[in-house]
Design a protein around this motif. Structure first.
Motif, PDB file in Angstrom:
ATOM      1  N   GLU A 147      38.313  10.942  59.086  1.00  0.00           N
ATOM      2  CA  GLU A 147      37.830  12.186  58.513  1.00  0.00           C
ATOM      3  C   GLU A 147      36.298  12.236  58.509  1.00  0.00           C
ATOM      4  N   GLN A 148      35.665  11.088  58.298  1.00  0.00           N
ATOM      5  CA  GLN A 148      34.208  10.999  58.262  1.00  0.00           C
ATOM      6  C   GLN A 148      33.740   9.982  59.298  1.00  0.00           C
ATOM      7  N   ALA A 149      32.488  10.125  59.712  1.00  0.00           N
ATOM      8  CA  ALA A 149      31.928   9.210  60.710  1.00  0.00           C
ATOM      9  C   ALA A 149      31.698   7.830  60.103  1.00  0.00           C
ATOM     10  N   PRO A 150      32.232   6.773  60.690  1.00  0.00           N
ATOM     11  CA  PRO A 150      31.986   5.419  60.188  1.00  0.00           C
ATOM     12  C   PRO A 150      30.498   5.069  60.268  1.00  0.00           C
ATOM     13  N   ARG A 151      30.044   4.278  59.311  1.00  0.00           N
ATOM     14  CA  ARG A 151      28.645   3.834  59.274  1.00  0.00           C
ATOM     15  C   ARG A 151      28.611   2.314  59.299  1.00  0.00           C
ATOM     16  N   VAL A 152      27.964   1.795  60.341  1.00  0.00           N
ATOM     17  CA  VAL A 152      27.822   0.350  60.500  1.00  0.00           C
ATOM     18  C   VAL A 152      26.337   0.042  60.683  1.00  0.00           C
ATOM     19  N   VAL A 153      25.497   0.730  59.943  1.00  0.00           N
ATOM     20  CA  VAL A 153      24.050   0.659  60.121  1.00  0.00           C
ATOM     21  C   VAL A 153      23.521  -0.684  59.612  1.00  0.00           C
ATOM     22  N   GLY A 154      22.804  -1.396  60.470  1.00  0.00           N
ATOM     23  CA  GLY A 154      22.188  -2.660  60.062  1.00  0.00           C
ATOM     24  C   GLY A 154      23.170  -3.756  59.747  1.00  0.00           C
ATOM     25  N   ALA A 155      24.404  -3.600  60.131  1.00  0.00           N
ATOM     26  CA  ALA A 155      25.429  -4.596  59.828  1.00  0.00           C
ATOM     27  C   ALA A 155      25.518  -5.635  60.947  1.00  0.00           C
ATOM     28  N   THR A 156      26.149  -6.748  60.601  1.00  0.00           N
ATOM     29  CA  THR A 156      26.478  -7.766  61.594  1.00  0.00           C
ATOM     30  C   THR A 156      27.998  -7.854  61.673  1.00  0.00           C
ATOM     31  N   VAL A 157      28.539  -7.555  62.837  1.00  0.00           N
ATOM     32  CA  VAL A 157      29.987  -7.577  63.006  1.00  0.00           C
ATOM     33  C   VAL A 157      30.332  -8.449  64.204  1.00  0.00           C
ATOM     34  N   ARG A 158      31.600  -8.816  64.242  1.00  0.00           N
ATOM     35  CA  ARG A 158      32.058  -9.683  65.324  1.00  0.00           C
ATOM     36  C   ARG A 158      32.423  -8.853  66.543  1.00  0.00           C
ATOM     37  N   THR A 159      33.550  -8.183  66.485  1.00  0.00           N
ATOM     38  CA  THR A 159      33.977  -7.273  67.538  1.00  0.00           C
ATOM     39  C   THR A 159      34.419  -5.978  66.883  1.00  0.00           C
ATOM     40  N   LEU A 160      33.916  -4.868  67.423  1.00  0.00           N
ATOM     41  CA  LEU A 160      34.259  -3.558  66.887  1.00  0.00           C
ATOM     42  C   LEU A 160      34.967  -2.778  67.983  1.00  0.00           C
ATOM     43  N   ALA A 161      36.254  -2.533  67.790  1.00  0.00           N
ATOM     44  CA  ALA A 161      37.049  -1.812  68.781  1.00  0.00           C
ATOM     45  C   ALA A 161      37.723  -0.634  68.095  1.00  0.00           C
ATOM     46  N   ILE A 162      37.287   0.562  68.455  1.00  0.00           N
ATOM     47  CA  ILE A 162      37.912   1.789  67.959  1.00  0.00           C
ATOM     48  C   ILE A 162      38.418   2.526  69.182  1.00  0.00           C
ATOM     49  N   THR A 163      39.678   2.400  69.473  1.00  0.00           N
ATOM     50  CA  THR A 163      40.231   2.895  70.732  1.00  0.00           C
ATOM     51  C   THR A 163      41.216   4.034  70.495  1.00  0.00           C
ATOM     52  N   ALA A 164      41.226   4.974  71.456  1.00  0.00           N
ATOM     53  CA  ALA A 164      42.173   6.097  71.450  1.00  0.00           C
ATOM     54  C   ALA A 164      42.192   6.821  70.116  1.00  0.00           C
ATOM     55  N   SER A 165      41.053   6.854  69.448  1.00  0.00           N
ATOM     56  CA  SER A 165      40.967   7.464  68.122  1.00  0.00           C
ATOM     57  C   SER A 165      40.089   8.703  68.162  1.00  0.00           C
ATOM     58  N   THR A 166      40.114   9.465  67.065  1.00  0.00           N
ATOM     59  CA  THR A 166      39.308  10.667  66.950  1.00  0.00           C
ATOM     60  C   THR A 166      38.320  10.492  65.805  1.00  0.00           C
ATOM     61  N   LEU A 167      37.037  10.714  66.092  1.00  0.00           N
ATOM     62  CA  LEU A 167      35.984  10.520  65.102  1.00  0.00           C
ATOM     63  C   LEU A 167      35.019  11.707  65.135  1.00  0.00           C
ATOM     64  N   PRO A 168      34.470  12.102  63.983  1.00  0.00           N
ATOM     65  CA  PRO A 168      33.435  13.136  64.008  1.00  0.00           C
ATOM     66  C   PRO A 168      32.073  12.588  64.391  1.00  0.00           C
ATOM     67  N   GLY A 169      31.921  11.276  64.459  1.00  0.00           N
ATOM     68  CA  GLY A 169      30.661  10.629  64.822  1.00  0.00           C
ATOM     69  C   GLY A 169      30.779   9.146  64.573  1.00  0.00           C
TER      70      GLY A 169
END
Length: 492
Positions: free
Chosen positions: A102-124
């Protein structure tokens, strides 16, 4: 005290207080590193997962089961609220598939391992200034707003195969980003709007085979001061409806546009002041729009005359190798003449120097001759007339055999004429020099008149006009030869 795996805190601090059955099932799957797949038609309540629950799981609210590696793996859900990971450190893998945000995910300044958002719908999506230690995968997803990757550091691959980004305007901003591995945007990758990558670093290349970038009236890909290494494959059906702008960048690899389509209302490809190791500009059809190589440096340039646009800016362009090597000089000259700003000397000099380095001085002279003819159009009437005379007589010094041809023609005409109509002796009572029509003709043409026959004999009948013409032509020819020789010596 902790109550074992699956406990999320002490009484009153449970982030799953009031959680739905789906959210609790997600917590159990996270602790085991398993997928939670919401079945189709589960209904709005059963399929919804609050973003705050996902965040809590990722930042340590749940303990892994013994012998398990936790991971957030969710498929088919509707994620409500904002997934907020800004400034956090996430060690678990994030894999979200076929979900709706529903809302755009925010990963600003974060440290992540693997980020996989596939076949999904996002506003940003905002991953600015984040560090991804694994892969960033957006394959098959539709992101309607802007995807932000300002200053993002990506250790693994960026994969956007079959993704749909943007809805006009700014679709993807990766200015200042660093990608240590390749970017793959294949299998129908579509961007509606602008990709901005000022100052970005692509250390292992971009593979956008078959991708379509569309931003009519604007830039489809805009990068200045970027560095691209590895390989740059925009091939096999790649399409750009708008300007590809790579000004002031360094492409330390092969940039291939083989079988691509470039279309724009004005400027289709801007490579001004760009350094390129190798450019393969062989699109599948003629380029619609201008191409700018202004002040670019290209080590190897491969192109196809059948796909040249109507206008090509070549002022300041330097190169070491042109392919195909057997392209006729006239075609390369035609390439230079497509410069929209009119006559420029440097492109002709660069092409002539290229042929000289190959040992083809004859081809270099042909280029320089074409240069003088192009320059003639910029002169005033007197200068243009003199330029035409130099061209006809000695080919500006680059075709010296012309002067010999003119000389032979004049000598032949004079010799035949004065054999049929001999001149009269001016002083019959004095010493009578021996008359020879060939020597007499040469004496008339020679500005110095060193044989003495011009002073001893006067042309008879109508031949004085021929004699005057030979004298004038001799002076003009001599002057043109001297001027042409001087031009060659100066290499102007």
């Amino acid at each position: 005290m902790p109550r074992g795996p699956g406990w999320w805190g002490r009484s009153g601090s449970d982030p799953l207080a009031g959680a739905t059955a789906t959210e609790r099932a997600l917590a159990r799957a996270y602790a085991r590193g398993e997928w939670l797949e919401v079945p189709p038609g589960a209904g709005l309540i059963r399929s919804s997962v609050r973003a705050e629950v996902v965040t809590a799981l990722l930042v340590g609210a749940a303990q892994p089961e013994p012998g398990k590696i936790p991971a957030l793996r969710l498929r088919g859900a509707r994620i409500t609220g904002t997934l907020e990971l800004s400034g956090g450190t996430v060690t678990a893998e994030i894999a979200i598939d076929r979900c709706v945000f529903e809302q755009a995910p925010r990963v600003v300044g974060a440290t992540v391992r693997t980020l996989a958002i596939t076949a999904s719908t996002l506003p940003g999506l905002d991953c600015s200034w984040s560090s991804v230690d694994g892969h960033l995968v957006l394959s098959g997803s539709s992101i309607r707003g802007t995807t932000w990757m300002l200053g993002t550091r990506l250790a693994g691959e960026m994969i956007t195969n079959s993704a749909q980004l943007g809805a006009g305007g700014l679709a993807l901003n990766m200015s200042g980003a660093t990608l240590n591995h390749s970017w793959f945007g294949r299998d129908g990758f579509r961007v509606s709007g602008e990709i901005k990558a000022h100052g970005a670093r692509f250390h292992a290349g971009m593979f956008l085979e078959g991708a379509e970038l569309s931003h009519p009236g604007g830039q489809t890909f805009r990068a200045e001061h970027a560095l691209i290494e590895g390989q740059m494959e925009w091939t096999n059906g790649f399409r750009s409806h708008g300007t590809v702008w790579l000004r002031d960048s360094t492409i330390a690899c092969t940039f291939s546009l083989h079988e691509a389509t470039l279309q724009a209302g004005d400027l289709a490809l801007n490579l001004a002041r760009t350094e390129i190791h190798e450019l393969v500009l062989t699109p599948g059809r003629a380029i619609e729009g201008d191409v700018s190589f202004a002040n670019a440096t290209i080590r190897v340039l491969t192109d196809d005359p059948a796909t040249w646009p109507l206008q090509v800016r070549t002022d300041g362009l330097t190169y070491q190798t042109l392919r195909p090597a057997n392209l006729p000089v006239a075609r390369r000259v035609d390439w230079i003449r497509r410069h929209p700003g009119g006559y420029q000397a440097q492109p002709y000099e660069q092409l002539a120097d290229y042929y000289r380095r190959l040992g083809h001085d004859d081809l270099a002279r042909r280029v320089l001759l074409a240069k003088q003819r192009a320059r003639r159009r910029t002169l005033r009437v007197p200068g243009r007339a003199w330029s035409v005379l130099l061209d006809w007589t000695v080919g500006y010094g680059y075709r010296p055999w012309l002067s010999t041809a003119w000389l032979l023609a004049l000598v032949t005409a004079g010799t035949v004429t004065f054999s049929l109509v001999p001149p009269q002796l001016l002083n019959p009572t004095g010493v009578r020099p021996y008359f020879h029509p060939l020597i007499y003709t040469i004496d008339l043409i020679n500005p110095l008149g060193s044989f003495g026959m011009r002073a001893a004999y006067s042309p008879a009948g109508w031949t004085p006009w021929l004699a005057y013409g030979l004298i004038v032509t001799g002076w003009i020819l001599a002057t043109a030869v001297i001027a042409g020789a001087a031009r060659v010596l100066k290499r102007t």
